[in-house]
Design a protein around this motif. Sequence first.
Motif, short mmCIF file in Angstrom:
data_model
loop_
_atom_site.label_atom_id
_atom_site.label_comp_id
_atom_site.label_asym_id
_atom_site.label_seq_id
_atom_site.Cartn_x
_atom_site.Cartn_y
_atom_site.Cartn_z
N PRO A 79 -21.35 35.63 -7.08
CA PRO A 79 -20.23 36.55 -7.33
C PRO A 79 -19.90 36.62 -8.82
O PRO A 79 -19.89 35.59 -9.51
CB PRO A 79 -19.08 35.92 -6.54
N ALA A 80 -19.65 37.84 -9.31
CA ALA A 80 -19.36 38.03 -10.73
C ALA A 80 -18.20 37.14 -11.20
O ALA A 80 -18.19 36.67 -12.34
CB ALA A 80 -19.05 39.50 -11.00
N GLY A 81 -17.25 36.89 -10.31
CA GLY A 81 -16.12 36.02 -10.65
C GLY A 81 -16.54 34.60 -10.98
O GLY A 81 -15.81 33.87 -11.65
N GLU A 82 -17.73 34.19 -10.51
CA GLU A 82 -18.26 32.85 -10.86
C GLU A 82 -19.19 32.92 -12.06
O GLU A 82 -19.39 31.92 -12.75
CB GLU A 82 -19.04 32.28 -9.66
N ILE A 83 -19.79 34.07 -12.29
CA ILE A 83 -20.77 34.22 -13.38
C ILE A 83 -20.08 34.26 -14.75
O ILE A 83 -20.54 33.64 -15.71
CB ILE A 83 -21.61 35.50 -13.17
N TYR A 84 -18.97 35.00 -14.83
CA TYR A 84 -18.31 35.14 -16.14
C TYR A 84 -17.47 33.91 -16.44
O TYR A 84 -16.67 33.45 -15.62
CB TYR A 84 -17.45 36.41 -16.16
N THR A 85 -17.68 33.37 -17.66
CA THR A 85 -16.96 32.17 -18.11
C THR A 85 -16.30 32.50 -19.44
O THR A 85 -16.24 33.65 -19.83
CB THR A 85 -17.95 31.01 -18.27
N LEU A 110 -11.74 44.68 -12.21
CA LEU A 110 -13.01 45.37 -12.45
C LEU A 110 -13.52 44.91 -13.82
O LEU A 110 -12.83 45.10 -14.83
CB LEU A 110 -12.78 46.88 -12.43
N VAL A 111 -14.70 44.29 -13.83
CA VAL A 111 -15.25 43.75 -15.08
C VAL A 111 -16.30 44.71 -15.63
O VAL A 111 -17.27 45.05 -14.94
CB VAL A 111 -15.91 42.37 -14.84
N PHE A 112 -16.10 45.16 -16.86
CA PHE A 112 -17.06 46.06 -17.49
C PHE A 112 -18.26 45.27 -18.01
O PHE A 112 -18.13 44.10 -18.35
CB PHE A 112 -16.38 46.86 -18.62
N SER A 113 -19.42 45.92 -18.07
CA SER A 113 -20.66 45.21 -18.39
C SER A 113 -21.67 46.15 -19.01
O SER A 113 -21.82 47.30 -18.56
CB SER A 113 -21.23 44.62 -17.09
N GLY A 114 -22.37 45.67 -20.04
CA GLY A 114 -23.41 46.48 -20.66
C GLY A 114 -24.55 46.78 -19.70
O GLY A 114 -25.18 47.83 -19.76
N LEU A 115 -24.84 45.85 -18.79
CA LEU A 115 -25.94 46.01 -17.84
C LEU A 115 -25.53 46.72 -16.55
O LEU A 115 -26.23 47.58 -16.05
CB LEU A 115 -26.53 44.63 -17.50
N TRP A 116 -24.38 46.36 -15.99
CA TRP A 116 -23.99 46.90 -14.67
C TRP A 116 -22.98 48.05 -14.74
O TRP A 116 -22.65 48.62 -13.72
CB TRP A 116 -23.39 45.79 -13.80
N GLY A 117 -22.48 48.35 -15.93
CA GLY A 117 -21.44 49.37 -16.05
C GLY A 117 -20.08 48.76 -15.76
O GLY A 117 -19.29 48.49 -16.66
N VAL A 119 -18.34 45.94 -12.48
CA VAL A 119 -18.50 45.28 -11.18
C VAL A 119 -17.18 44.66 -10.74
O VAL A 119 -16.32 44.35 -11.57
CB VAL A 119 -19.58 44.17 -11.21
N ARG A 120 -17.03 44.49 -9.44
CA ARG A 120 -15.89 43.74 -8.91
C ARG A 120 -16.26 42.26 -8.88
O ARG A 120 -17.44 41.91 -8.91
CB ARG A 120 -15.51 44.26 -7.52
N ILE A 121 -15.24 41.39 -8.79
CA ILE A 121 -15.54 39.95 -8.90
C ILE A 121 -16.31 39.41 -7.69
O ILE A 121 -16.88 38.34 -7.75
CB ILE A 121 -14.26 39.11 -9.14
N PRO A 126 -26.94 38.36 -11.06
CA PRO A 126 -27.54 37.21 -11.73
C PRO A 126 -26.93 37.02 -13.12
O PRO A 126 -26.32 37.94 -13.66
CB PRO A 126 -29.01 37.60 -11.84
N SER A 127 -27.09 35.84 -13.68
CA SER A 127 -26.68 35.58 -15.07
C SER A 127 -27.59 36.41 -15.98
O SER A 127 -28.80 36.47 -15.77
CB SER A 127 -26.83 34.09 -15.36
N TYR A 128 -27.02 37.08 -16.99
CA TYR A 128 -27.81 38.00 -17.83
C TYR A 128 -27.26 37.96 -19.25
O TYR A 128 -26.20 37.41 -19.51
CB TYR A 128 -27.71 39.43 -17.29
N ARG A 129 -27.96 38.60 -20.16
CA ARG A 129 -27.45 38.75 -21.53
C ARG A 129 -27.69 40.18 -21.99
O ARG A 129 -28.83 40.58 -22.24
CB ARG A 129 -28.16 37.75 -22.47
N CYS A 130 -26.63 40.95 -22.10
CA CYS A 130 -26.76 42.33 -22.59
C CYS A 130 -25.36 42.88 -22.78
O CYS A 130 -24.71 43.31 -21.84
CB CYS A 130 -27.53 43.19 -21.58
N SER A 131 -24.89 42.86 -24.01
CA SER A 131 -23.51 43.30 -24.26
C SER A 131 -23.46 44.82 -24.39
O SER A 131 -24.48 45.48 -24.57
CB SER A 131 -22.95 42.65 -25.52
N MET A 132 -22.25 45.36 -24.30
CA MET A 132 -22.07 46.81 -24.40
C MET A 132 -22.40 47.32 -25.81
O MET A 132 -22.67 48.50 -26.00
CB MET A 132 -20.63 47.17 -24.02
#
Length: 267
Positions: A79-85, A110-117, A119-121, A126-132
């Motif tokens: 879950p995105a709520g566990e991925i973001y630290t 709602l968490v904004f993301s360079g990769l996913w646009g 997402v909800r928590i 997956p863990s990723y690296r790609c900023s907006m």
Amino acid sequence: MLVLLPPSEGKAAGGSGAPLKPESLSLPGLAPARAAVLEELVELCAGDELKAREVLGLSEGLRGEVAKNVELRSAVARPAGEIYTGVLYDALALADLPAAARGRAEDALLVFSGLWGAVRITDRIPSYRCSMGVKLPGLGALGAYWREAMATVMPEAAGEGLVLDLRSSAYAAAWKPKGEVAGRTATVRVLHSQVVDGVEKRSVVSHFNKATKGRLVRDLLLAGSAPASPAELVTALRDLDYVVEAEPPTKPGKAWSLDVVVTQIHH
């Protein structure tokens, strides 16, 4: 209430579980854009590592992030709520929320993301690296790339109520509320107030900013606050002992600006 959050640069890794199922993510209208960014990011990172690091703005010490991106389709999704630290998410402390507040968080955040646009928590990623702020060789600057898809999807996601926009400027570039949605949107700036030689001085400090935003959202969720408008949000925050200075928009189609003034960090 819809709360727009930035992601964190650092992400939790490890854990166990099934890989990404793109079709399961919220805001399905973003699916084609997500697929395009994912494909180019994986391809970029599977090629020349030096070029990938340069595009993603990663130092030598973060070369492992490139390898991680290559495996995005098969890596464990959580879950995105566990991925973001990071500072904001530490202060928000989603894992510690009681059930009712947790339910409100799942509906509101709602968490904004360079990769996913965005997402909800509860969305498993997956863990990723790609900023907006990244500019991919093919798709270009991600902030600009996401605008078209977001313009279609976000007004519907915003529903009828308050939009609390806590994104940083790079992520705000992907979607700017317009028209009547803007009128019920509030952006928040956190100012650190210090008295120096008897004179109050205010400054924007990144750590204070992120920690206060996380704490502010947590307090609203715990209180069961459901402000329907920026004016009601100001009242709700003041009821929670925040020092808030509000600036209503001077013309239609503009968001409210809120300054939250802090003198110290509460852990």
